[in-house]
Enzyme design. Structure first.
Site, PDB file in Angstrom:
ATOM      1  N   ARG A 170      -5.412  -9.905  10.304  1.00  0.00           N
ATOM      2  CA  ARG A 170      -5.107  -8.899   9.284  1.00  0.00           C
ATOM      3  C   ARG A 170      -6.399  -8.477   8.577  1.00  0.00           C
ATOM      4  O   ARG A 170      -7.404  -9.187   8.594  1.00  0.00           O
ATOM      5  CB  ARG A 170      -4.125  -9.510   8.285  1.00  0.00           C
ATOM      6  CG  ARG A 170      -3.594  -8.559   7.242  1.00  0.00           C
ATOM      7  CD  ARG A 170      -2.290  -9.110   6.745  1.00  0.00           C
ATOM      8  NE  ARG A 170      -1.837  -8.539   5.496  1.00  0.00           N
ATOM      9  CZ  ARG A 170      -1.158  -7.404   5.372  1.00  0.00           C
ATOM     10  NH1 ARG A 170      -0.897  -6.674   6.431  1.00  0.00           N
ATOM     11  NH2 ARG A 170      -0.723  -6.992   4.199  1.00  0.00           N
ATOM     12  N   THR A 185       4.563   0.128  10.429  1.00  0.00           N
ATOM     13  CA  THR A 185       3.939  -0.967  11.152  1.00  0.00           C
ATOM     14  C   THR A 185       4.559  -0.884  12.535  1.00  0.00           C
ATOM     15  O   THR A 185       5.441  -0.077  12.758  1.00  0.00           O
ATOM     16  CB  THR A 185       4.289  -2.249  10.388  1.00  0.00           C
ATOM     17  OG1 THR A 185       3.711  -2.161   9.104  1.00  0.00           O
ATOM     18  CG2 THR A 185       3.894  -3.523  11.064  1.00  0.00           C
ATOM     19  N   THR A 230      -0.531  -3.276  12.261  1.00  0.00           N
ATOM     20  CA  THR A 230      -0.223  -2.172  11.362  1.00  0.00           C
ATOM     21  C   THR A 230      -1.448  -1.453  10.827  1.00  0.00           C
ATOM     22  O   THR A 230      -2.548  -2.016  10.795  1.00  0.00           O
ATOM     23  CB  THR A 230       0.581  -2.726  10.153  1.00  0.00           C
ATOM     24  OG1 THR A 230       0.992  -1.661   9.318  1.00  0.00           O
ATOM     25  CG2 THR A 230      -0.231  -3.698   9.318  1.00  0.00           C
ATOM     26  N   ASN A 278      -0.551  -0.093   7.885  1.00  0.00           N
ATOM     27  CA  ASN A 278       0.228  -0.076   6.654  1.00  0.00           C
ATOM     28  C   ASN A 278       1.048   1.214   6.591  1.00  0.00           C
ATOM     29  O   ASN A 278       2.102   1.282   7.201  1.00  0.00           O
ATOM     30  CB  ASN A 278      -0.623  -0.275   5.403  1.00  0.00           C
ATOM     31  CG  ASN A 278       0.263  -0.558   4.191  1.00  0.00           C
ATOM     32  OD1 ASN A 278       1.323  -1.155   4.346  1.00  0.00           O
ATOM     33  ND2 ASN A 278      -0.146  -0.133   3.015  1.00  0.00           N
ATOM     34  N   GLU A 291      -4.396  -0.745   4.043  1.00  0.00           N
ATOM     35  CA  GLU A 291      -3.783  -2.054   3.782  1.00  0.00           C
ATOM     36  C   GLU A 291      -4.053  -2.568   2.373  1.00  0.00           C
ATOM     37  O   GLU A 291      -3.351  -3.455   1.884  1.00  0.00           O
ATOM     38  CB  GLU A 291      -4.330  -3.073   4.798  1.00  0.00           C
ATOM     39  CG  GLU A 291      -3.326  -4.111   5.229  1.00  0.00           C
ATOM     40  CD  GLU A 291      -2.206  -3.499   6.052  1.00  0.00           C
ATOM     41  OE1 GLU A 291      -1.056  -3.620   5.633  1.00  0.00           O
ATOM     42  OE2 GLU A 291      -2.486  -2.888   7.097  1.00  0.00           O
ATOM     43  N   SER A 334       4.348  -8.820   4.854  1.00  0.00           N
ATOM     44  CA  SER A 334       5.731  -9.210   5.156  1.00  0.00           C
ATOM     45  C   SER A 334       5.941  -9.318   6.665  1.00  0.00           C
ATOM     46  O   SER A 334       7.059  -9.590   7.123  1.00  0.00           O
ATOM     47  CB  SER A 334       6.709  -8.172   4.607  1.00  0.00           C
ATOM     48  OG  SER A 334       6.605  -8.089   3.211  1.00  0.00           O
ATOM     49  N   GLY A 359       8.640  -2.165   8.850  1.00  0.00           N
ATOM     50  CA  GLY A 359       9.576  -1.901   7.758  1.00  0.00           C
ATOM     51  C   GLY A 359       9.060  -2.308   6.388  1.00  0.00           C
ATOM     52  O   GLY A 359       9.858  -2.450   5.459  1.00  0.00           O
ATOM     53  N   GLY A 360       7.742  -2.526   6.238  1.00  0.00           N
ATOM     54  CA  GLY A 360       7.194  -2.876   4.929  1.00  0.00           C
ATOM     55  C   GLY A 360       7.870  -4.121   4.396  1.00  0.00           C
ATOM     56  O   GLY A 360       8.050  -5.103   5.120  1.00  0.00           O
TER      57      GLY A 360
HETATM   58  N1  GLY Z   1       1.667  -3.497   5.592  1.00  0.00           N
HETATM   59  C1  GLY Z   1       2.940  -4.075   5.639  1.00  0.00           C
HETATM   60  C2  GLY Z   1       2.914  -5.554   5.670  1.00  0.00           C
HETATM   61  O1  GLY Z   1       1.930  -6.125   6.122  1.00  0.00           O
HETATM   62  O2  GLY Z   1       3.854  -6.172   5.235  1.00  0.00           O
END
Ligand code: GLY
Length: 577
Positions: free
Chosen positions: A99, A374, A392, A394, A413, A446, A466-467
């Site tokens: 990430r 994502t 992702t 974001n 992000e 998430s 889905g955030g």
């Molecule tokens: N950018 C969404 C997540 O990483 O939860």
């Protein structure tokens, strides 16, 4: 009548009700040797080709990761980051965290004005929103440690698609059209995705990305150094410096992938392996499953007011923990043991009223000493190695900027950090100090790439975009298979509900619950928000092993691999062989 007899009648009723309710779902795709499920059909086909060429699931995951960066530019990426959960054929598991990290020059208050209020859009649009990307380092480490094929072989399909272009399908074109206005704001992005008249390339037209092909070729020839130490990093840093960002060459040079022990828990005899911090996903899925394990969800039935009530209360309690206690493990101590403890779940159950909605403002964050845009893909190979990847930018198309000459879309992000305690982010998440911005820190995620096994054998591979809803989307697919007996396609297609502590609202997909159920829930004290027609969330990608549903697995004789891409994913495909 005996209890067992009553139970059988209940089960029979709900199985009949369940099968008729979801009969419209297409049948899952079958495969005997391998399965690749992604949100873009060309990428799924590339994954299968890699498996057929003798690559393992990790090789396929790497090739798919690069291919999606070309064919699914809203979320597939090399300018963002993500997570990979791996379960090897011998049952061993691992987790790669690639990430984004906050740049060295990041500060806790960088998105606040002089009065301490968030500056609209600052963490979402343009170069200030960009975290140091991790995808190239992550995909390369996966290949180097756990793959079997050469880097050039895995990048070749993506390079070809970028250089020669690919014809946009309806799903591909509608994503571009929906983002045309935003892409028009960045000259380099507009030059790639929009035509001279400013309209997005449409269905049947070819999207050609020569700059991206050149960047991918450099990575293919020189490895991650081409991205982190060479001309690509130089171009991104230059554009960032010219356009109000804070990225520096040192940010790229110091980037490192972390290999972390995944989070594990059990649910009704199934072993769950999922994402640890800096994701909240695995922990919160485990916490919710632990709370739900002692409620008779199968008997209460899919979509009943009682099932929704217990699910929402479990979500409410778990999300207050998520939003207050979790953050990058290099910076905060995450209460991993507590959140996965069955005794902690029992304590929470003791506080759930059987008949009334809880009240979020009465739940205080404890002092323990995420679009939608994502993408997730699930892969399993002939040997039984399983890989779940969620990665992702974001927001859709990330920060909406492409560093000139690179063809690479950059993430936003940084918005996943807490900008100011109590102020909602893109996903409406109200978070705390544990997720405050600091140099080199990773924002809390998430993303929940999850692999489930039973009796030592792989059972399910699942995840979704889905955030903040990634967690509940993944959770509901698991419950739909294990508790409600749905096949993997039905489980993924079934209507969704979501609650995240604050706002204190139960979100329901359009037609997700009957008017009767909504009335019962309102009577229990719930505030309900039913999405408008056409507003759906998530694009789960799942695989079930040994049959299309639990019933078929238990009977025996089902296909070895059963793949399902969410019917909400217009361009996606489950591809098996
Ligand atoms: N950018 C969404 C997540 O990483 O939860």
């Amino acid at each position: 009548m005996s209890k067992t007899c009553l139970k059988s009648i209940f089960v029979a009723f709900f199985l009949i009700a369940g099968s008729s309710a979801f009969a419209a779902s297409p049948a899952p795709v079958k495969g005997e040797h391998g399965m690749v499920v992604t949100a873009q059909n060309l990428a799924s086909d590339i994954g299968v080709e890699v498996l057929q060429q003798g690559g393992n699931a990790v090789d396929a995951a790497v090739a798919v990761g690069y291919a999606l960066a070309v064919t699914y530019p809203s979320a597939g990426n090399i300018g963002g980051g993500g997570f990979m959960t791996i379960r090897f054929k011998d049952g061993a598991t691992t987790f790669l965290d690639f990430r984004e990290r906050a740049p060295l020059a990041a500060t806790k208050t960088m998105y606040l004005d002089k009065d301490g209020n968030p500056i609209k859009g600052a963490s979402l649009d343009g170069y200030l929103a960009v975290g140091v990307p991790g995808s190239v380092a992550g995909l390369d480490m996966a290949r180097e440690k756990y793959g079997t094929l050469a880097r050039a072989q895995l990048l070749a399909p993506a390079i070809r698609l970028a250089r020669e272009g690919f014809v946009l399908g309806q799903g591909d074109a509608s994503i571009l059209a929906g983002n045309a206005k935003r892409l028009a704001l960045d000259k380099a992005a507009a030059a790639i995705f929009l035509k001279a008249d400013g309209a997005a390339y449409g269905m049947g037209e070819k999207l050609v990305q020569p700059d991206l092909a050149a960047s991918l070729t450099a990575i293919s020839e020189k490895g991650p150094d081409a991205f982190y130490k060479g001309a690509i990093a130089d171009a991104i840093v230059k554009a960032s410096q010219e356009k109000g960002g804070i990225l520096a060459k040192a940010d790229f040079e110091q980037y490192k992938v972390r290999e972390i022990k995944p989070v594990t828990c059990s649910y009704r005899g199934y072993d769950i392996v999922s994402s640890p911090p800096p994701s909240s996903g695995g922990l919160i899925i485990c916490e919710i499953l632990n709370i739900l394990e002692f409620y008779p969800i199968a008997h209460l039935g899919f979509g009943s007011a009682d099932t929704v009530h217990f699910m929402v209360e479990a979500m409410r309690h778990a999300y207050v923990d998520r939003n207050s206690a979790l953050g990058d493990p290099a910076f905060v101590e995450n209460p991993v043991a507590t959140l996965t403890d069955k005794a902690y779940a029992a304590e929470i159950r003791g506080r759930i009223d059987k008949y009334r909605a809880g009240v979020s403002k009465d739940l205080k964050p404890k002092d323990f000493a995420e679009s939608k845009e994502t993408t997730h893909y699930s892969i399993i190979d002939d040997a039984g190695n399983a890989v779940a990847v969620t990665y992702t930018l974001n927001g859709s198309f990330g920060a909406g900027v492409v560093a000139p000459g690179t063809g690479i879309l950059l993430n936003n992000e940084m918005d996943d950090f807490t900008q100011k305690p109590g102020v909602p982010n893109l996903y409406g998440l109200v978070q705390g100090e544990a997720n405050a911005i600091a140099p080199l820190k990773t924002p809390l995620s998430s993303m929940s790439p999850t692999i489930i096994s039973k009796d030592g054998k792989p059972f399910m591979v699942i995840g979704s975009p889905g955030g903040s809803r990634i967690i509940t989307i993944t959770l509901e697919a698991i419950i739909n298979v294990i508790d409600h007996g749905m096949d993997i396609q039905e489980a993924i297609d079934a209507p969704r509900i979501h609650h995240q502590w604050l706002p204190d609202t139960v979100y329901v997909e359009n037609n997700g619950l009957s008017p009767d159920t909504l009335k019962l829930l309102a009577g229990m004290g719930y505030k309900l928000d039913v999405a408008a027609a056409g507003k759906v969330w998530g694009q789960a990608a799942g695989i079930l092993v040994g049959g299309k549903s639990l019933g078929e697995i238990e009977k025996g004789g089902g296909a070895r691999y059963n793949g399902a891409i969410d019917s909400r994913a217009a361009a996606g495909k489950a591809a098996g062989y």
